[in-house]
Design a protein around this motif. Structure first.
Motif, short mmCIF file in Angstrom:
data_model
loop_
_atom_site.label_atom_id
_atom_site.label_comp_id
_atom_site.label_asym_id
_atom_site.label_seq_id
_atom_site.Cartn_x
_atom_site.Cartn_y
_atom_site.Cartn_z
N CYS A 64 0.85 -1.18 0.00
CA CYS A 64 0.00 0.00 0.00
C CYS A 64 0.88 1.24 0.00
O CYS A 64 1.96 1.25 0.62
CB CYS A 64 -0.91 -0.01 1.23
SG CYS A 64 -2.07 1.37 1.31
N GLU A 65 0.43 2.27 -0.70
CA GLU A 65 1.17 3.53 -0.72
C GLU A 65 0.19 4.67 -0.96
O GLU A 65 -0.95 4.45 -1.37
CB GLU A 65 2.25 3.53 -1.81
CG GLU A 65 1.70 3.47 -3.23
CD GLU A 65 2.80 3.42 -4.28
OE1 GLU A 65 3.95 3.19 -3.91
OE2 GLU A 65 2.49 3.61 -5.47
N GLY A 66 0.62 5.88 -0.68
CA GLY A 66 -0.23 7.03 -0.87
C GLY A 66 0.44 8.29 -0.38
O GLY A 66 1.66 8.32 -0.13
N LEU A 67 -0.35 9.34 -0.22
CA LEU A 67 0.17 10.64 0.19
C LEU A 67 -0.15 10.92 1.65
O LEU A 67 -1.15 10.45 2.18
CB LEU A 67 -0.44 11.75 -0.68
CG LEU A 67 -0.10 11.73 -2.18
CD1 LEU A 67 -0.75 12.91 -2.88
CD2 LEU A 67 1.40 11.73 -2.41
N LEU A 68 0.73 11.69 2.27
CA LEU A 68 0.54 12.16 3.64
C LEU A 68 0.15 13.63 3.61
O LEU A 68 0.71 14.41 2.82
CB LEU A 68 1.82 11.98 4.46
CG LEU A 68 2.33 10.55 4.64
CD1 LEU A 68 3.68 10.56 5.32
CD2 LEU A 68 1.34 9.72 5.44
N GLY A 90 4.15 14.81 2.06
CA GLY A 90 5.03 13.69 1.72
C GLY A 90 4.22 12.50 1.28
O GLY A 90 3.06 12.62 0.88
N TRP A 91 4.84 11.33 1.34
CA TRP A 91 4.16 10.12 0.94
C TRP A 91 4.59 8.96 1.83
O TRP A 91 5.52 9.09 2.64
CB TRP A 91 4.39 9.80 -0.54
CG TRP A 91 5.78 9.33 -0.89
CD1 TRP A 91 6.95 10.03 -0.73
CD2 TRP A 91 6.14 8.07 -1.45
NE1 TRP A 91 8.01 9.29 -1.17
CE2 TRP A 91 7.54 8.08 -1.62
CE3 TRP A 91 5.43 6.95 -1.85
CZ2 TRP A 91 8.25 7.00 -2.15
CZ3 TRP A 91 6.12 5.88 -2.40
CH2 TRP A 91 7.52 5.90 -2.54
N PHE A 92 3.88 7.84 1.73
CA PHE A 92 4.19 6.67 2.55
C PHE A 92 4.12 5.42 1.69
O PHE A 92 3.53 5.40 0.62
CB PHE A 92 3.20 6.55 3.73
CG PHE A 92 1.82 6.12 3.32
CD1 PHE A 92 1.46 4.78 3.30
CD2 PHE A 92 0.87 7.07 2.95
CE1 PHE A 92 0.18 4.39 2.92
CE2 PHE A 92 -0.40 6.69 2.57
CZ PHE A 92 -0.74 5.34 2.55
N ARG A 93 4.73 4.37 2.20
CA ARG A 93 4.69 3.07 1.52
C ARG A 93 4.75 1.97 2.57
O ARG A 93 5.46 2.08 3.57
CB ARG A 93 5.84 2.94 0.54
CG ARG A 93 5.86 1.60 -0.17
CD ARG A 93 6.54 1.67 -1.52
NE ARG A 93 6.65 0.38 -2.15
CZ ARG A 93 5.65 -0.29 -2.70
NH1 ARG A 93 4.44 0.24 -2.69
NH2 ARG A 93 5.83 -1.46 -3.25
N VAL A 140 8.43 14.47 3.34
CA VAL A 140 8.87 13.37 4.19
C VAL A 140 8.37 12.05 3.59
O VAL A 140 7.38 12.03 2.84
CB VAL A 140 8.34 13.53 5.63
CG1 VAL A 140 8.89 14.80 6.25
CG2 VAL A 140 6.83 13.53 5.67
N PHE A 141 9.05 10.99 3.92
CA PHE A 141 8.67 9.66 3.43
C PHE A 141 8.46 8.75 4.63
O PHE A 141 9.35 8.55 5.46
CB PHE A 141 9.75 9.08 2.52
CG PHE A 141 9.51 7.65 2.14
CD1 PHE A 141 8.37 7.30 1.43
CD2 PHE A 141 10.41 6.65 2.48
CE1 PHE A 141 8.14 5.98 1.07
CE2 PHE A 141 10.19 5.34 2.13
CZ PHE A 141 9.06 4.99 1.41
N GLY A 142 7.24 8.22 4.75
CA GLY A 142 6.92 7.30 5.83
C GLY A 142 6.99 5.86 5.33
O GLY A 142 6.29 5.49 4.40
N LEU A 143 7.85 5.08 5.94
CA LEU A 143 8.04 3.68 5.54
C LEU A 143 7.50 2.77 6.63
O LEU A 143 7.89 2.89 7.80
CB LEU A 143 9.53 3.39 5.30
CG LEU A 143 9.87 1.93 4.95
CD1 LEU A 143 9.21 1.52 3.64
CD2 LEU A 143 11.39 1.74 4.88
N LEU A 144 6.60 1.88 6.25
CA LEU A 144 6.05 0.88 7.16
C LEU A 144 6.38 -0.49 6.61
O LEU A 144 6.13 -0.77 5.43
CB LEU A 144 4.54 1.03 7.32
CG LEU A 144 4.01 2.32 7.93
CD1 LEU A 144 3.71 3.35 6.82
CD2 LEU A 144 2.74 2.07 8.74
#
Length: 284
Positions: free
Chosen positions: A31-35, A101-104, A132-136
């Motif tokens: 899953c990915e998207g924008l923050l 930012g975005w996340f993945r 910023v990039f959020g990584l999970l």
């Protein structure tokens, strides 16, 4: 007073948003998207042992208050990490919120940035200031009895094409609460409850068509339910009438049975022959 020449960076993410993001990611493979949130510079004063040792730090704070899950992979960028403007044109700003930012989310993979993710972060810098990039990531233990969910935030260091550093993060208002307290907390903290892409595109013609179709189906279902209730009531009335008529027929039979027996005895006496009896069941 000394002013630090280096600007620190910090990410503040709401516990409500973090738990919702973890739930959304855990329901899919990738899953990915924008923050979305607010970026601002704040000053932090650190005091030493003496008054003249006071230091003032300038911190760039990114507060994440919502997110938008867009898909599994390549949702708004190419395989080379270049942005797709047509995918981002309408979602960089949602109401009063701006993309920060975005996340993945990845399963069973190392907790580190890939070359493509670095390229996407570098490209986002052209449309988002200090993204910023959020990584999970989620991994299972050797016995596969437990799952580990890790999250981190990264930023691109200016002046270096492939240099990224991890940003300290703070989780706010993250505590065990009841449902009532959870709703109150969301209303008072200014947190935007995240939804999926369909919720944000509720004004699109396709979504309106689906909504209209759902409304028509619901109206049809209600109409059919009302007709079935009327038919059920009519069937109960007819059944009651049938039972009443059967009771009347049974009563009439009981009234006619003595007269029938009398006529049968008179017929036997006039003929002088005994009545024919049916064979005994034991002899059949």
């Amino acid at each position: 007073m000394e002013v630090s020449p280096v600007m620190d960076h910090q990410v503040i993410v709401s516990g409500v948003v973090l738990s919702q993001l973890a739930h959304t990611c855990s329901c899919s493979d990738d899953c990915e998207g924008l923050l979305y949130g607010i970026s601002k510079d704040i000053k932090k004063v650190e005091k030493g042992d003496q008054d003249d040792m006071t230091t003032e730090l300038l911190i760039h704070c990114t507060e994440v208050v919502s997110f938008l899950a867009m898909g599994a992979v390549l949702s708004f960028y190419t395989g080379a990490g270049e942005l797709l403007p047509e995918k981002l044109a309408d979602i960089l700003t949602l109401g009063r919120l701006h993309a920060v930012g975005w996340f993945r989310f990845r399963r069973n993979s190392p907790h580190g940035l890939s070359a493509r993710e670095m390229a996407v972060c570098h490209s986002l810098g052209a449309v988002i200031k200090n993204p910023v990039f959020g990584l999970l990531t989620q991994s299972s233990s050797d016995s596969r009895a437990t799952l580990d969910l890790r999250y981190s935030f990264f930023k691109h260091v200016r002046g270096a094409a492939r240099c990224f550093s991890e940003i300290p993060s703070v989780c706010s208002n993250f505590a065990a609460t009841t449902g009532e307290e959870y709703d109150d907390q969301c209303q008072t903290s200014g947190v935007e409850i995240p939804t999926d892409l369909g919720g944000f595109l509720s004004g699109s013609s396709a979504f309106q068509n689906v909504t209209a179709a759902c409304a028509a189906m619901e109206a049809h279902y209600t109409d059919v339910s009302e007709k079935l209730e009327v038919a059920s009531a009519e069937m109960c009335l007819v059944l009651a009438q049938i039972l009443e008529k059967e009771a009347s027929v049974a009563k009439l039979k009981r009234r006619l049975s003595p007269a029938t027996a009398t006529r049968r005895r008179s017929s036997v006496e006039s003929s002088g022959k005994p009545p024919r009896s049916s064979p005994s069941p034991d002899l059949c």
